[in-house]
Design an enzyme around this catalytic site. Sequence first.
Site, PDB file in Angstrom:
ATOM      1  N   ARG A   1      15.652   5.137   2.660  1.00 63.10           N
ATOM      2  CA  ARG A   1      14.671   4.131   2.226  1.00 63.10           C
ATOM      3  C   ARG A   1      15.366   2.952   1.536  1.00 63.10           C
ATOM      4  O   ARG A   1      14.955   1.802   1.686  1.00 63.10           O
ATOM      5  CB  ARG A   1      13.645   4.773   1.289  1.00 63.10           C
ATOM      6  CG  ARG A   1      12.661   5.651   2.058  1.00 63.10           C
ATOM      7  CD  ARG A   1      11.564   6.165   1.154  1.00 63.10           C
ATOM      8  NE  ARG A   1      10.822   5.094   0.513  1.00 63.10           N
ATOM      9  CZ  ARG A   1      10.122   5.241  -0.602  1.00 63.10           C
ATOM     10  NH1 ARG A   1      10.071   6.414  -1.205  1.00 63.10           N
ATOM     11  NH2 ARG A   1       9.466   4.234  -1.125  1.00 63.10           N
TER      12      ARG A   1
ATOM     13  N   ASN B   1       4.987  -0.228  -6.148  1.00 62.07           N
ATOM     14  CA  ASN B   1       6.139  -0.258  -5.251  1.00 62.07           C
ATOM     15  C   ASN B   1       7.435  -0.146  -6.039  1.00 62.07           C
ATOM     16  O   ASN B   1       7.537  -0.625  -7.162  1.00 62.07           O
ATOM     17  CB  ASN B   1       6.139  -1.554  -4.425  1.00 62.07           C
ATOM     18  CG  ASN B   1       4.886  -1.662  -3.591  1.00 62.07           C
ATOM     19  OD1 ASN B   1       4.194  -0.674  -3.385  1.00 62.07           O
ATOM     20  ND2 ASN B   1       4.578  -2.849  -3.105  1.00 62.07           N
ATOM     21  N   VAL B   2       8.417   0.457  -5.381  1.00 60.18           N
ATOM     22  CA  VAL B   2       9.701   0.686  -6.051  1.00 60.18           C
ATOM     23  C   VAL B   2      10.785  -0.219  -5.467  1.00 60.18           C
ATOM     24  O   VAL B   2      11.964  -0.056  -5.746  1.00 60.18           O
ATOM     25  CB  VAL B   2      10.114   2.178  -5.913  1.00 60.18           C
ATOM     26  CG1 VAL B   2       9.125   3.076  -6.650  1.00 60.18           C
ATOM     27  CG2 VAL B   2      10.223   2.605  -4.443  1.00 60.18           C
TER      28      VAL B   2
ATOM     29  N   HIS C   1       5.707   2.968 -10.783  1.00 62.78           N
ATOM     30  CA  HIS C   1       6.356   4.142 -10.166  1.00 62.78           C
ATOM     31  C   HIS C   1       7.884   4.029 -10.160  1.00 62.78           C
ATOM     32  O   HIS C   1       8.544   4.682  -9.361  1.00 62.78           O
ATOM     33  CB  HIS C   1       5.828   4.361  -8.738  1.00 62.78           C
ATOM     34  CG  HIS C   1       4.413   4.859  -8.699  1.00 62.78           C
ATOM     35  ND1 HIS C   1       3.621   4.800  -7.570  1.00 62.78           N
ATOM     36  CD2 HIS C   1       3.638   5.427  -9.661  1.00 62.78           C
ATOM     37  CE1 HIS C   1       2.426   5.315  -7.847  1.00 62.78           C
ATOM     38  NE2 HIS C   1       2.408   5.688  -9.105  1.00 62.78           N
TER      39      HIS C   1
ATOM     40  N   CYS D   1      19.774  10.346 -14.693  1.00 63.11           N
ATOM     41  CA  CYS D   1      20.212  11.747 -14.664  1.00 63.11           C
ATOM     42  C   CYS D   1      18.970  12.644 -14.694  1.00 63.11           C
ATOM     43  O   CYS D   1      18.053  12.420 -15.495  1.00 63.11           O
ATOM     44  CB  CYS D   1      21.107  12.020 -15.862  1.00 63.11           C
ATOM     45  SG  CYS D   1      21.518  13.756 -16.013  1.00 63.11           S
TER      46      CYS D   1
ATOM     47  N   CYS E   1      26.657  14.308 -18.716  1.00 64.94           N
ATOM     48  CA  CYS E   1      26.348  15.740 -18.891  1.00 64.94           C
ATOM     49  C   CYS E   1      26.568  16.551 -17.614  1.00 64.94           C
ATOM     50  O   CYS E   1      26.379  17.767 -17.617  1.00 64.94           O
ATOM     51  CB  CYS E   1      24.905  15.893 -19.362  1.00 64.94           C
ATOM     52  SG  CYS E   1      23.697  15.514 -18.087  1.00 64.94           S
TER      53      CYS E   1
ATOM     54  N   SER F   1      -4.082   1.877  -1.113  1.00 69.90           N
ATOM     55  CA  SER F   1      -5.177   2.710  -0.615  1.00 69.90           C
ATOM     56  C   SER F   1      -6.082   3.170  -1.758  1.00 69.90           C
ATOM     57  O   SER F   1      -7.104   3.798  -1.513  1.00 69.90           O
ATOM     58  CB  SER F   1      -4.620   3.923   0.138  1.00 69.90           C
ATOM     59  OG  SER F   1      -3.728   4.630  -0.705  1.00 69.90           O
TER      60      SER F   1
ATOM     61  N   ASN G   1      -7.176  -6.228   1.367  1.00 72.36           N
ATOM     62  CA  ASN G   1      -6.716  -5.100   2.183  1.00 72.36           C
ATOM     63  C   ASN G   1      -7.377  -5.239   3.568  1.00 72.36           C
ATOM     64  O   ASN G   1      -8.559  -5.535   3.647  1.00 72.36           O
ATOM     65  CB  ASN G   1      -7.161  -3.774   1.525  1.00 72.36           C
ATOM     66  CG  ASN G   1      -6.365  -2.589   2.015  1.00 72.36           C
ATOM     67  OD1 ASN G   1      -6.155  -2.430   3.209  1.00 72.36           O
ATOM     68  ND2 ASN G   1      -5.928  -1.749   1.102  1.00 72.36           N
TER      69      ASN G   1
ATOM     70  N   ALA H   1      -8.027  -2.819   5.432  1.00 70.01           N
ATOM     71  CA  ALA H   1      -8.829  -1.610   5.666  1.00 70.01           C
ATOM     72  C   ALA H   1      -9.727  -1.342   4.461  1.00 70.01           C
ATOM     73  O   ALA H   1      -9.503  -1.874   3.379  1.00 70.01           O
ATOM     74  CB  ALA H   1      -7.900  -0.424   5.891  1.00 70.01           C
TER      75      ALA H   1
HETATM   76  P1  OAD Z   1      -0.639   3.522   0.874  1.00 67.32           P
HETATM   77  O1  OAD Z   1       0.258   3.707   2.048  1.00 67.32           O
HETATM   78  O2  OAD Z   1      -1.433   4.682   0.424  1.00 67.32           O
HETATM   79  O3  OAD Z   1      -1.658   2.343   1.182  1.00 67.32           O
HETATM   80  C1  OAD Z   1      -1.240   1.116   1.710  1.00 67.32           C
HETATM   81  C2  OAD Z   1      -2.451   0.227   1.845  1.00 67.32           C
HETATM   82  O4  OAD Z   1      -1.990  -1.050   2.274  1.00 67.32           O
HETATM   83  C3  OAD Z   1      -3.481   0.696   2.867  1.00 67.32           C
HETATM   84  O5  OAD Z   1      -4.769   0.702   2.266  1.00 67.32           O
HETATM   85  C4  OAD Z   1      -3.397  -0.354   3.983  1.00 67.32           C
HETATM   86  O6  OAD Z   1      -4.658  -0.609   4.588  1.00 67.32           O
HETATM   87  C5  OAD Z   1      -2.925  -1.554   3.204  1.00 67.32           C
HETATM   88  N1  OAD Z   1      -2.187  -2.568   4.005  1.00 67.32           N
HETATM   89  C6  OAD Z   1      -1.436  -2.394   5.122  1.00 67.32           C
HETATM   90  N2  OAD Z   1      -0.916  -3.568   5.531  1.00 67.32           N
HETATM   91  C7  OAD Z   1      -1.343  -4.516   4.668  1.00 67.32           C
HETATM   92  C8  OAD Z   1      -1.148  -5.928   4.540  1.00 67.32           C
HETATM   93  N3  OAD Z   1      -0.405  -6.607   5.398  1.00 67.32           N
HETATM   94  N4  OAD Z   1      -1.763  -6.567   3.506  1.00 67.32           N
HETATM   95  C9  OAD Z   1      -2.522  -5.880   2.615  1.00 67.32           C
HETATM   96  N5  OAD Z   1      -2.740  -4.551   2.682  1.00 67.32           N
HETATM   97  C10 OAD Z   1      -2.163  -3.878   3.684  1.00 67.32           C
HETATM   98  O7  OAD Z   1       0.267   2.916  -0.302  1.00 67.32           O
HETATM   99  P2  OAD Z   1      -0.043   2.887  -1.865  1.00 67.32           P
HETATM  100  O8  OAD Z   1      -1.477   2.703  -2.146  1.00 67.32           O
HETATM  101  O9  OAD Z   1       0.928   1.942  -2.450  1.00 67.32           O
HETATM  102  O10 OAD Z   1       3.739   7.069  -4.756  1.00 67.32           O
HETATM  103  O11 OAD Z   1       0.372   4.365  -2.275  1.00 67.32           O
HETATM  104  C11 OAD Z   1       0.327   4.718  -3.619  1.00 67.32           C
HETATM  105  C12 OAD Z   1       1.432   5.686  -3.938  1.00 67.32           C
HETATM  106  O12 OAD Z   1       1.390   6.797  -3.049  1.00 67.32           O
HETATM  107  C13 OAD Z   1       2.822   5.124  -3.730  1.00 67.32           C
HETATM  108  O13 OAD Z   1       3.307   4.395  -4.824  1.00 67.32           O
HETATM  109  C14 OAD Z   1       3.646   6.367  -3.502  1.00 67.32           C
HETATM  110  C15 OAD Z   1       2.717   7.046  -2.529  1.00 67.32           C
HETATM  111  O14 OAD Z   1       2.886   8.371  -2.335  1.00 67.32           O
HETATM  112  C16 OAD Z   1       4.744   7.901  -4.979  1.00 67.32           C
HETATM  113  O15 OAD Z   1       5.670   8.054  -4.196  1.00 67.32           O
HETATM  114  C17 OAD Z   1       4.634   8.598  -6.301  1.00 67.32           C
END
Ligand code: OAD
Length: 252
Positions: free
Chosen positions: A79, A111-112, A128, A136, A159, A198, A222, A224
């Site tokens: 990644r 986002n990371v 996140h 560590c 350590c 999402s 979004n 969706a």
């Molecule tokens: P998701 O993959 O769950 O959701 C991404 C969202 O972006 C979806 O609702 C898509 O419809 C939308 N999307 C896609 N393309 C887009 C665009 N061009 N413009 C705007 N929106 C768009 O990602 P996150 O909600 O970020 O955590 O997920 C939350 C957390 O779950 C992440 O930080 C990660 C993941 O597991 C950890 O790893 C702890």
Amino acid sequence: MGRPPAEAVLPLPLQLLDGLRRARHVVVLTGAGISAESGIPTFRDALTGLWARFRPEELATPDAFVRDPDLVWQWYQWRREQIAAARPNAGHLALAALERLVPRLTLVTQNVDGLHQQAGSRQVVEFHGNIHRNRCSMDQELVDVDVRGTRRPPRCPRCGGMVRPDVVWFGEPIPRACLVQSQSAVARCDLFVSVGTSALVEPAAGLARLAREAGAVIVEINPAETPLTSSADYALQGAAGQLLPALAAALA
Ligand code: OAD
């Protein structure tokens, strides 16, 4: 001839633009969707999302790291390579511009990838963590090591514990300072914008509820529908890379 106003190009609700012009403190919560147009896959999109191809419990949990540290490390190295090749897109740049156009903007990102900072955003809360940093897994302190080309987690120079990416995994708490900073910004904001998430993962998803309780106008960007859509004051259906530049242009 000058450019046409953004509201003439995209159907942005005029009341929303008014609200944005009047807002004193804007909080923006971003998720993987804002980086999708930079070529970084989201997590939950049906065909292209990372969780359609990989199992989170095998890759993004503390247990997974204990069970198979090399596998988890290599997945993060993969990644990191993807992210290193990515550049901020129009959505990231528009948010950096927006920060300079409103009295106060707090950007909370799940986002990371560090792309908001690369785009020039200054007030970024990394909810996140950040994939470019390492810490560590034993003493939890940051470790500054060159991890390029490594296929197994290096050892902590203090350590001897295994080094891991400085990100939040499932089952782990959000760093306290980030949580406090986000929640106190949300409690004071008058406009809350949820972009490209999402809205499924807590506690980030709960920030929109807190914003509503604080009386803020809720905006979602979004393509969706999400669990937030029906309760948002404005649900703008489309890509962040189109809608955010239009919002910033309308304000400028
Ligand atoms: P998701 O993959 O769950 O959701 C991404 C969202 O972006 C979806 O609702 C898509 O419809 C939308 N999307 C896609 N393309 C887009 C665009 N061009 N413009 C705007 N929106 C768009 O990602 P996150 O909600 O970020 O955590 O997920 C939350 C957390 O779950 C992440 O930080 C990660 C993941 O597991 C950890 O790893 C702890």
